[in-house]
Write a protein that holds these residues in place. Structure first.
Motif, short mmCIF file in Angstrom:
data_model
loop_
_atom_site.label_atom_id
_atom_site.label_comp_id
_atom_site.label_asym_id
_atom_site.label_seq_id
_atom_site.Cartn_x
_atom_site.Cartn_y
_atom_site.Cartn_z
N ALA A 14 -58.10 -50.88 14.80
CA ALA A 14 -58.82 -50.11 13.89
C ALA A 14 -59.95 -49.35 14.45
O ALA A 14 -61.27 -49.95 14.25
N GLY A 15 -59.88 -48.49 15.36
CA GLY A 15 -60.99 -47.64 15.97
C GLY A 15 -60.44 -46.83 16.78
O GLY A 15 -59.11 -46.60 16.84
N ASP A 16 -61.32 -46.48 17.68
CA ASP A 16 -60.84 -45.35 18.67
C ASP A 16 -60.84 -45.96 20.03
O ASP A 16 -61.38 -46.89 20.44
N LEU A 17 -59.54 -45.69 20.63
CA LEU A 17 -59.05 -46.47 21.66
C LEU A 17 -58.87 -45.37 22.69
O LEU A 17 -58.43 -44.54 22.87
N HIS A 18 -59.83 -45.48 23.95
CA HIS A 18 -59.86 -44.74 25.10
C HIS A 18 -59.03 -45.48 26.34
O HIS A 18 -59.84 -46.49 26.61
N LEU A 19 -58.72 -44.77 27.32
CA LEU A 19 -58.29 -45.14 28.61
C LEU A 19 -58.86 -44.39 29.52
O LEU A 19 -58.84 -43.13 29.49
N LYS A 20 -59.59 -44.97 30.60
CA LYS A 20 -60.24 -44.62 31.92
C LYS A 20 -59.23 -44.37 32.95
O LYS A 20 -58.68 -45.81 33.19
N LEU A 21 -58.84 -43.46 33.33
CA LEU A 21 -57.85 -43.30 34.33
C LEU A 21 -58.30 -43.30 35.77
O LEU A 21 -58.25 -42.45 36.54
N GLU A 22 -58.44 -44.64 36.32
CA GLU A 22 -59.18 -44.84 37.57
C GLU A 22 -58.13 -44.56 38.56
O GLU A 22 -58.23 -44.55 39.80
N LEU A 23 -56.68 -44.65 37.99
CA LEU A 23 -55.86 -44.34 38.86
C LEU A 23 -55.62 -42.95 39.82
O LEU A 23 -54.91 -42.76 40.59
N LEU A 24 -56.48 -42.06 38.85
CA LEU A 24 -56.48 -40.67 39.57
C LEU A 24 -57.61 -40.61 40.61
O LEU A 24 -58.25 -39.77 41.21
N GLN A 25 -58.34 -41.91 40.82
CA GLN A 25 -59.44 -41.74 41.69
C GLN A 25 -58.75 -41.79 43.23
O GLN A 25 -57.61 -42.00 43.38
N HIS A 26 -59.86 -41.25 44.22
CA HIS A 26 -59.25 -41.21 45.38
C HIS A 26 -58.80 -42.65 45.81
O HIS A 26 -59.22 -43.56 45.81
N SER A 27 -57.49 -42.49 46.66
CA SER A 27 -56.62 -43.68 47.11
C SER A 27 -56.02 -44.41 45.97
O SER A 27 -55.33 -45.52 46.17
N GLY A 28 -56.26 -43.93 44.67
CA GLY A 28 -55.45 -44.53 43.65
C GLY A 28 -56.00 -45.49 42.62
O GLY A 28 -55.34 -46.17 42.04
N SER A 29 -57.30 -46.07 43.00
CA SER A 29 -58.07 -47.01 41.95
C SER A 29 -59.41 -46.74 42.13
O SER A 29 -59.83 -45.97 43.08
N PHE A 30 -60.06 -47.52 41.42
CA PHE A 30 -61.36 -47.51 41.26
C PHE A 30 -62.02 -48.01 42.63
O PHE A 30 -63.35 -47.85 42.83
N LYS A 31 -61.31 -48.82 43.32
CA LYS A 31 -61.97 -49.51 44.69
C LYS A 31 -62.69 -48.34 45.55
O LYS A 31 -63.50 -48.68 46.42
N ALA A 32 -62.51 -46.98 45.52
CA ALA A 32 -63.19 -46.18 46.36
C ALA A 32 -64.58 -46.25 46.19
O ALA A 32 -65.45 -45.68 47.29
N ARG A 33 -64.74 -46.24 44.92
CA ARG A 33 -66.47 -46.25 44.59
C ARG A 33 -67.21 -47.44 45.22
O ARG A 33 -68.23 -47.14 45.96
N GLY A 34 -66.61 -48.74 45.45
CA GLY A 34 -67.54 -49.84 46.07
C GLY A 34 -67.33 -49.51 47.69
O GLY A 34 -68.35 -49.74 48.36
N ALA A 35 -66.20 -48.89 48.31
CA ALA A 35 -65.99 -48.65 49.60
C ALA A 35 -67.08 -47.78 50.04
O ALA A 35 -67.68 -48.00 51.17
N PHE A 36 -67.01 -46.63 49.52
CA PHE A 36 -68.12 -45.64 49.80
C PHE A 36 -69.58 -46.17 49.75
O PHE A 36 -70.21 -46.00 50.50
N ASN A 37 -69.94 -46.66 48.42
CA ASN A 37 -71.33 -47.31 48.52
C ASN A 37 -71.49 -48.28 49.56
O ASN A 37 -72.67 -48.27 50.08
N ARG A 38 -70.70 -49.25 49.87
CA ARG A 38 -70.87 -50.06 51.26
C ARG A 38 -71.02 -49.43 52.54
O ARG A 38 -72.00 -49.50 53.36
#
Length: 287
Positions: free
Chosen positions: A34-58
């Motif tokens: 009963a509300g708005d449902l949104h999907l964040k598509l991190e599978l479209l991130q470089h290498s296929g997951s959110f993990k690129a964010r942490g790898a680059f920051n490190r």
């Protein structure tokens, strides 16, 4: 755990190297929500997951030696480290357990990494990578229990709330806890954070029950991406303060969520990527 200014700084630091991934808004009332449902598509991130964010920051906050970088992974973190290392001009060596799918091993090699497959589970691959790092002097990049990595993953939350202002709840699939730790560290109680784990890899749920990270036997459909045998200390600290609860889903429910994503949205998600949605589809989490 990282503070919001660290996550803010990470977002600006990695912006030239990562994608601002899209969000899909589903029709009102879908899945009985009963509300708005949104999907964040991190599978479209470089290498296929959110993990690129942490790898680059490190990598962008460390001095990388001539020996390059080294990481252990179920597959996705390794791919992210390999991709980021190639982009920044560093040598990468990745250790993965035997459960890592061949398609992910091929992707690691495609990114130019030296790949060693060893051990039955992630923890054994991690031990092998640590021994190798001691030999070579390479920079180790932990998949989740690292402050800079977690700050990078927290940029998902910063970006998501910009795209969906006023959201009140976010469901996050949990492996070692880097993503949920980063997200919780950004929201800090302003948005309800709910973890979702497979029944057969209930790492964070067991840690919260015990009052500290504990070793857990893992297996099942999503073991290659959510199969950490012990929650990270940083993620546990964030979860204790800012995660409302963790719910569990069966492998069959994860598989059903994958099927729904493909049949209704033409999104091909790996099991770990469908786990959070499985909590809604199955009723394990009710808003």
């Amino acid at each position: 755990m990282p503070l919001p200014p660290e996550i803010e700084a990470a977002a600006h630091r990695i912006a030239p190297y990562v994608r601002r991934t899209p969000v899909i808004a589903l029709e009102p009332g879908v899945l009985g929500v009963a509300g708005d449902l949104h999907l964040k598509l991190e599978l479209l991130q470089h290498s296929g997951s959110f993990k690129a964010r942490g790898a680059f920051n490190r990598l962008l906050t460390a001095e990388t030696p001539a020996a390059g970088v080294i990481a252990a992974s179920g597959g996705n973190h390794g791919a992210a480290v390999a991709y980021a290392a190639r982009r920044l001009g560093y040598r990468a060596e990745i250790f993965v357990p035997d459960v890592c799918p061949e398609i992910k091993v091929r992707r690691l090699k495609h990114y130019g990494a030296i790949v060693t497959q060893v051990g039955a589970v992630y923890t054994e691959a991690l031990a092998a990578s640590q021994a190798r790092a001691a030999e070579t002097g390479a920079l180790p990049i932990h998949a989740f229990d690292d402050r800079a990595v977690m700050a990078g993953q927290g940029t998902v939350a910063r970006e998501f709330i910009e795209q969906v202002p006023g959201m009140d709840t976010v469901l996050i699939a949990v492996g070692g806890g880097g993503l949920i730790g980063g997200v919780a560290s950004w929201f800090r109680g302003d948005v309800r954070v709910v973890g979702v784990e497979p029944v057969r890899a209930a790492t964070l749920a067991r840690a919260l029950e015990a009052g500290a990270p504990v070793d857990v036997a893992v297996g099942g459909l999503a073991v290659d991406s959510l199969g950490a045998t012990r929650a990270g200390a940083l993620a546990f600290a964030a979860a204790q303060q800012f995660v409302e609860r963790v719910v569990l889903v069966e492998d069959s429910q994860i598989s059903a969520a994958q099927k729904m994503l493909w049949e209704d949205l033409r999104i091909a998600a790996e099991p770990g990527g469908a786990t959070a949605l499985a909590a809604l589809l199955s009723g394990s989490y009710r808003p």
